[in-house]
Design a protein around this motif. Structure first.
Motif, PDB file in Angstrom:
ATOM      1  N   ALA A 169       0.824  -1.210   0.000  1.00  0.00           N
ATOM      2  CA  ALA A 169       0.000   0.000   0.000  1.00  0.00           C
ATOM      3  C   ALA A 169       0.857   1.258   0.000  1.00  0.00           C
ATOM      4  O   ALA A 169       0.543   2.251  -0.680  1.00  0.00           O
ATOM      5  N   GLN A 170       1.951   1.241   0.736  1.00  0.00           N
ATOM      6  CA  GLN A 170       2.843   2.399   0.769  1.00  0.00           C
ATOM      7  C   GLN A 170       3.569   2.586  -0.560  1.00  0.00           C
ATOM      8  O   GLN A 170       3.780   3.718  -1.002  1.00  0.00           O
ATOM      9  N   VAL A 171       3.933   1.487  -1.193  1.00  0.00           N
ATOM     10  CA  VAL A 171       4.559   1.568  -2.516  1.00  0.00           C
ATOM     11  C   VAL A 171       3.599   2.214  -3.508  1.00  0.00           C
ATOM     12  O   VAL A 171       3.973   3.119  -4.271  1.00  0.00           O
ATOM     13  N   ARG A 172       2.368   1.760  -3.496  1.00  0.00           N
ATOM     14  CA  ARG A 172       1.365   2.299  -4.418  1.00  0.00           C
ATOM     15  C   ARG A 172       1.115   3.788  -4.165  1.00  0.00           C
ATOM     16  O   ARG A 172       1.041   4.587  -5.096  1.00  0.00           O
ATOM     17  N   ALA A 173       1.031   4.177  -2.893  1.00  0.00           N
ATOM     18  CA  ALA A 173       0.770   5.573  -2.550  1.00  0.00           C
ATOM     19  C   ALA A 173       1.937   6.478  -2.945  1.00  0.00           C
ATOM     20  O   ALA A 173       1.734   7.645  -3.307  1.00  0.00           O
ATOM     21  N   ALA A 174       3.158   5.940  -2.887  1.00  0.00           N
ATOM     22  CA  ALA A 174       4.334   6.760  -3.170  1.00  0.00           C
ATOM     23  C   ALA A 174       4.661   6.868  -4.656  1.00  0.00           C
ATOM     24  O   ALA A 174       5.456   7.731  -5.045  1.00  0.00           O
ATOM     25  N   LEU A 175       4.068   6.026  -5.483  1.00  0.00           N
ATOM     26  CA  LEU A 175       4.435   6.009  -6.902  1.00  0.00           C
ATOM     27  C   LEU A 175       4.336   7.377  -7.564  1.00  0.00           C
ATOM     28  O   LEU A 175       5.256   7.758  -8.304  1.00  0.00           O
ATOM     29  N   PRO A 176       3.281   8.166  -7.372  1.00  0.00           N
ATOM     30  CA  PRO A 176       3.245   9.481  -8.039  1.00  0.00           C
ATOM     31  C   PRO A 176       4.427  10.376  -7.668  1.00  0.00           C
ATOM     32  O   PRO A 176       4.953  11.101  -8.525  1.00  0.00           O
ATOM     33  N   LEU A 177       4.867  10.324  -6.415  1.00  0.00           N
ATOM     34  CA  LEU A 177       6.012  11.136  -6.002  1.00  0.00           C
ATOM     35  C   LEU A 177       7.306  10.633  -6.640  1.00  0.00           C
ATOM     36  O   LEU A 177       8.150  11.428  -7.070  1.00  0.00           O
ATOM     37  N   TRP A 187       9.775   0.258  -9.104  1.00  0.00           N
ATOM     38  CA  TRP A 187       8.629   0.807  -8.367  1.00  0.00           C
ATOM     39  C   TRP A 187       7.329   0.577  -9.132  1.00  0.00           C
ATOM     40  O   TRP A 187       6.313   0.185  -8.559  1.00  0.00           O
ATOM     41  N   ARG A 188       7.364   0.808 -10.418  1.00  0.00           N
ATOM     42  CA  ARG A 188       6.166   0.602 -11.229  1.00  0.00           C
ATOM     43  C   ARG A 188       5.765  -0.862 -11.263  1.00  0.00           C
ATOM     44  O   ARG A 188       4.574  -1.192 -11.168  1.00  0.00           O
ATOM     45  N   ARG A 189       6.749  -1.736 -11.367  1.00  0.00           N
ATOM     46  CA  ARG A 189       6.443  -3.167 -11.397  1.00  0.00           C
ATOM     47  C   ARG A 189       5.860  -3.621 -10.068  1.00  0.00           C
ATOM     48  O   ARG A 189       4.884  -4.380 -10.043  1.00  0.00           O
ATOM     49  N   ALA A 190       6.442  -3.185  -8.970  1.00  0.00           N
ATOM     50  CA  ALA A 190       5.931  -3.579  -7.655  1.00  0.00           C
ATOM     51  C   ALA A 190       4.506  -3.080  -7.458  1.00  0.00           C
ATOM     52  O   ALA A 190       3.662  -3.788  -6.894  1.00  0.00           O
ATOM     53  N   THR A 191       4.236  -1.877  -7.908  1.00  0.00           N
ATOM     54  CA  THR A 191       2.867  -1.342  -7.807  1.00  0.00           C
ATOM     55  C   THR A 191       1.901  -2.208  -8.601  1.00  0.00           C
ATOM     56  O   THR A 191       0.816  -2.551  -8.126  1.00  0.00           O
ATOM     57  N   HIS A 192       2.298  -2.571  -9.815  1.00  0.00           N
ATOM     58  CA  HIS A 192       1.443  -3.401 -10.672  1.00  0.00           C
ATOM     59  C   HIS A 192       1.215  -4.785 -10.073  1.00  0.00           C
ATOM     60  O   HIS A 192       0.097  -5.335 -10.154  1.00  0.00           O
ATOM     61  N   GLU A 193       2.250  -5.348  -9.452  1.00  0.00           N
ATOM     62  CA  GLU A 193       2.175  -6.704  -8.912  1.00  0.00           C
ATOM     63  C   GLU A 193       1.671  -6.749  -7.463  1.00  0.00           C
ATOM     64  O   GLU A 193       1.488  -7.841  -6.912  1.00  0.00           O
TER      65      GLU A 193
END
Length: 217
Positions: free
Chosen positions: A153-161, A199-205
């Motif tokens: 959840a933290q990875v996903r929230a931080a992706l835009p930054l 980061w993008r891959r972790a968010t997707h997965e």
């Protein structure tokens, strides 16, 4: 004296992140709480360093004027700030507990797509990245100087930054590449590209991320 450093960002399931938390988070927090590190961070944010190609033309200590000496002091402060933190280094290198080592207990089993790693002799990947992108972009990255442990959840929230920090126009890309002093092999991923890819891959997965900067020898 020579050294080898590594900065890696590895992908992990949420339970693995929870299992790593008791070991890694206190060390990361201790490095961040160091008063010298905080002073160095504030000094760098207020006065970003000049083009790195000018750093080695300052002359010897006896030949420097006051401005040159201040610049040399600022460079050393920045290098200390962005070097592996002593607490994380101790934990990840097995000095705190010989039964735990980052190579075996964090990075082992990671596939190329799941991980970014930058290994260099006598250089630090975080130092080169932070200087290249500057303090405003670096401040957008989670954690402290390349070290972080984040749930999915933290990875996903931080992706835009992270995307704001590591996405560049063509002109910006040319400028940051000129300030990244690391040398890369033919198949080696740069510090400007690898973190955002992972980061993008972790968010997707739906995975968490562990970022650690350490001395490996």
């Amino acid at each position: 004296m020579g050294f080898m450093s590594a900065w890696a960002i590895s992908s992990h399931a949420e339970q693995a992140i929870a299992d790593l938390s008791p070991r890694l988070l206190p060390a990361m927090q201790a490095d961040r709480a160091d008063p010298d590190a905080e002073r160095s961070w504030l000094a760098w944010r207020q006065n970003p360093l000049p083009d790195h190609r000018s750093w080695y033309s300052l002359g010897g200590e006896d030949g420097r004027d006051g401005r040159a000496r201040a610049e040399a002091t600022a460079i050393e402060s920045f290098r200390s700030l962005t070097a592996p933190g002593s607490h994380v280094d101790e934990v990840c290198g097995g000095m705190a507990d010989p039964s735990f080592h980052v190579l075996d207990d964090v990075w082992e089993g990671q596939g190329e797509d799941e991980m970014f790693i930058s290994v260099h002799s006598k250089e630090y990947g975080v130092s080169s990245l932070f200087h290249a992108i500057g303090p405003t972009r670096a401040a957008l990255l989670p954690g402290w100087c390349g070290n972080f442990l984040l749930t999915p959840a933290q990875v996903r929230a931080a992706l835009p930054l992270v995307e704001r920090a590591l996405t560049f126009t063509p002109a910006e890309r040319a400028a940051v590449e000129a300030q990244d002093w690391l040398e890369y092999g033919e198949d080696e991923e740069s510090v400007l590209d690898g973190p955002l890819r992972v980061w993008r891959r972790a968010t997707h997965e739906g995975l968490g991320l562990c970022g650690v900067a350490v001395h490996v020898c």
